[in-house]
Design an enzyme around this catalytic site. Structure first.
Site, PDB file in Angstrom:
ATOM      1  N   SER A  88       0.855  -1.190   0.000  1.00 53.20           N
ATOM      2  CA  SER A  88       0.000   0.000   0.000  1.00 53.20           C
ATOM      3  C   SER A  88       0.891   1.240   0.000  1.00 53.20           C
ATOM      4  O   SER A  88       1.711   1.383  -0.902  1.00 53.20           O
ATOM      5  CB  SER A  88      -0.952  -0.025   1.199  1.00 53.20           C
ATOM      6  OG  SER A  88      -1.891   1.022   1.107  1.00 53.20           O
ATOM      7  N   THR A  89       0.785   2.095   1.007  1.00 52.86           N
ATOM      8  CA  THR A  89       1.534   3.347   1.025  1.00 52.86           C
ATOM      9  C   THR A  89       3.037   3.092   0.867  1.00 52.86           C
ATOM     10  O   THR A  89       3.623   2.340   1.619  1.00 52.86           O
ATOM     11  CB  THR A  89       1.292   4.102   2.342  1.00 52.86           C
ATOM     12  OG1 THR A  89      -0.110   4.178   2.596  1.00 52.86           O
ATOM     13  CG2 THR A  89       1.878   5.509   2.287  1.00 52.86           C
TER      14      THR A  89
ATOM     15  N   HIS B 138      -2.690  -1.049  -3.430  1.00 54.55           N
ATOM     16  CA  HIS B 138      -3.803  -0.112  -3.261  1.00 54.55           C
ATOM     17  C   HIS B 138      -3.549   1.120  -4.127  1.00 54.55           C
ATOM     18  O   HIS B 138      -2.521   1.786  -3.979  1.00 54.55           O
ATOM     19  CB  HIS B 138      -3.935   0.309  -1.794  1.00 54.55           C
ATOM     20  CG  HIS B 138      -4.215  -0.832  -0.875  1.00 54.55           C
ATOM     21  ND1 HIS B 138      -3.918  -0.799   0.470  1.00 54.55           N
ATOM     22  CD2 HIS B 138      -4.773  -2.057  -1.089  1.00 54.55           C
ATOM     23  CE1 HIS B 138      -4.286  -1.934   1.036  1.00 54.55           C
ATOM     24  NE2 HIS B 138      -4.800  -2.714   0.114  1.00 54.55           N
TER      25      HIS B 138
ATOM     26  N   MET C 261      -0.056   1.256   5.218  1.00 55.14           N
ATOM     27  CA  MET C 261      -0.805   1.595   6.415  1.00 55.14           C
ATOM     28  C   MET C 261      -1.857   0.536   6.707  1.00 55.14           C
ATOM     29  O   MET C 261      -2.418  -0.058   5.799  1.00 55.14           O
ATOM     30  CB  MET C 261      -1.483   2.963   6.220  1.00 55.14           C
ATOM     31  CG  MET C 261      -2.356   3.423   7.368  1.00 55.14           C
ATOM     32  SD  MET C 261      -1.398   3.911   8.811  1.00 55.14           S
ATOM     33  CE  MET C 261      -0.765   5.499   8.272  1.00 55.14           C
TER      34      MET C 261
ATOM     35  N   ASP D 129      -4.201  -4.676   6.227  1.00 55.10           N
ATOM     36  CA  ASP D 129      -4.622  -5.500   5.101  1.00 55.10           C
ATOM     37  C   ASP D 129      -3.511  -6.472   4.702  1.00 55.10           C
ATOM     38  O   ASP D 129      -2.377  -6.071   4.482  1.00 55.10           O
ATOM     39  CB  ASP D 129      -4.988  -4.611   3.900  1.00 55.10           C
ATOM     40  CG  ASP D 129      -5.585  -5.407   2.751  1.00 55.10           C
ATOM     41  OD1 ASP D 129      -6.170  -6.474   3.009  1.00 55.10           O
ATOM     42  OD2 ASP D 129      -5.464  -4.948   1.589  1.00 55.10           O
TER      43      ASP D 129
END
Length: 347
Positions: free
Chosen positions: A165-166, A191, A285, A288
């Site tokens: 993600s991030t 993401h 973050m 998940d």
């Protein structure tokens, strides 16, 4: 009461600035510290206001957002969230040090959806580390460089799942560019806003040795192919009666707060894959992927987590590690060599 996140908004468009500032101001966790109309103005405002996070357009008159980040971040390591239209240059800006991005409303996404995504991205960015790519430690050499030049000898069939993600667009690239052309079939969940996953897959395809493309429902997995889960669809691995593996990319509810979800991918692998598996969880973050990775490990998969030092946000890999889902932690630059070692040794 948590400390307010002070944000500097940088955009040359009056309408865009107002939309961004009004949207951010509605969050009880965010304070708009000020705005800037171009890079020169922003450089002055950063020094004057010392914000916690900056939002920045990619295309600006004079100095572009990319040029600005290359100049600013070495002196002021500030988390930056890009606010951009559907533009390939977003990935150049992420490479220059931005930690996240949100797509500007263009009729595909509602204004409220844009504001919600922006608020979430700013909150995530506030806890992100801004860092230059780290050199590989001398005591832990990167073995992948030599291995990618020769055919990969894997003693048995494998499938690989990777979630991020991030900070993940660049972290995943660091892994993928160190892998050989004949890597076992892979599925990647990153993401990302709608529209960007296809461009991201094309970027990976240009920069890496294997074929990389955005997944389409029903795509078969095979060595030398990496599929990127399309934004806003849940991507899962399934098995045919003949024992072949393919992906389903379908609408559905969010899983662990995301669509596509790393947990949805990993859980499907734990349930449906009968050959050897490797799961990789990278910077991001939240949580998940942590539960799904644990299920993969319990089914015999070898699991790799990005370490805290090299993660932009040690959320997803950190939760996975605490759950006992991770067999081995490695820096972003070493994940590929750990993966290749596991493929060749079966451990």
């Amino acid at each position: 009461m948590p400390k307010m996140i002070r944000v500097l908004v940088v955009d040359d468009s009056i309408i865009a600035r107002k939309t961004i500032m009004d949207g951010l101001s509605k969050s009880p966790l965010i304070e708009v510290a000020g705005y800037a109309i171009n890079a020169m103005d922003a450089e002055h405002k950063v020094k004057q206001l010392n914000p916690d996070v900056m939002t920045c357009d990619v295309q600006m008159p004079g100095m572009t957002g990319i040029e600005f980040l290359k100049k600013l971040l070495p002196q002021h390591p500030l988390p930056v969230v890009l606010v951009s239209s559907l533009n390939l240059k977003v990935f150049d800006a992420l490479h220059a040090g931005a930690v996240g991005f949100v797509r500007k409303p263009d009729g595909v996404q509602s204004r409220q959806g844009f504001v919600d995504s922006l608020v979430e991205a700013v909150i995530e960015a506030a806890s992100a580390k801004v860092r230059r790519p780290a050199a590989v430690p001398k005591e832990q050499p990167d073995l992948s460089a030599s291995l990618t030049m020769t055919p990969l000898r894997v003693p048995q069939p494998y499938l690989i799942g990777l979630g991020a993600s991030t900070g993940g667009t660049e972290a995943t690239l660091e892994v993928m560019k160190r892998l050989p052309a004949d890597i076992p079939g892979m599925v990647i969940v990153q993401h990302m806003p709608p529209g960007f996953t296809k461009m991201y897959a094309e970027r990976l395809d240009r920069l890496c040795r294997m074929e990389v493309r955005e997944a389409v429902n029903g795509d078969r997995l095979h060595p030398g192919l990496a599929l990127v889960a399309p934004a806003d669809l849940q991507c899962r691995v399934n098995r045919t009666a003949a024992g072949e593996y393919y992906v389903s990319c379908l609408p559905g509810d969010k899983v662990s707060g995301h669509r596509p979800s790393v947990d949805a991918l990993f859980m499907s692998m734990a349930e449906n894959v009968r050959c050897k598996m490797i799961g990789i969880i990278m910077t991001g973050m939240g949580a998940d992927g942590a539960e799904g990775l644990l299920r993969m490990r319990r089914k015999g998969a070898y699991t790799i987590g990005q370490d805290e030092e090299s993660s932009v946000v040690y959320g997803m890999p950190g939760v996975a590690f605490k759950k006992g889902a991770v067999c081995e932690q490695a820096s972003c630059e070493r994940v590929a060599s750990v993966l290749l070692r596991s493929l060749q040794t079966g451990k």
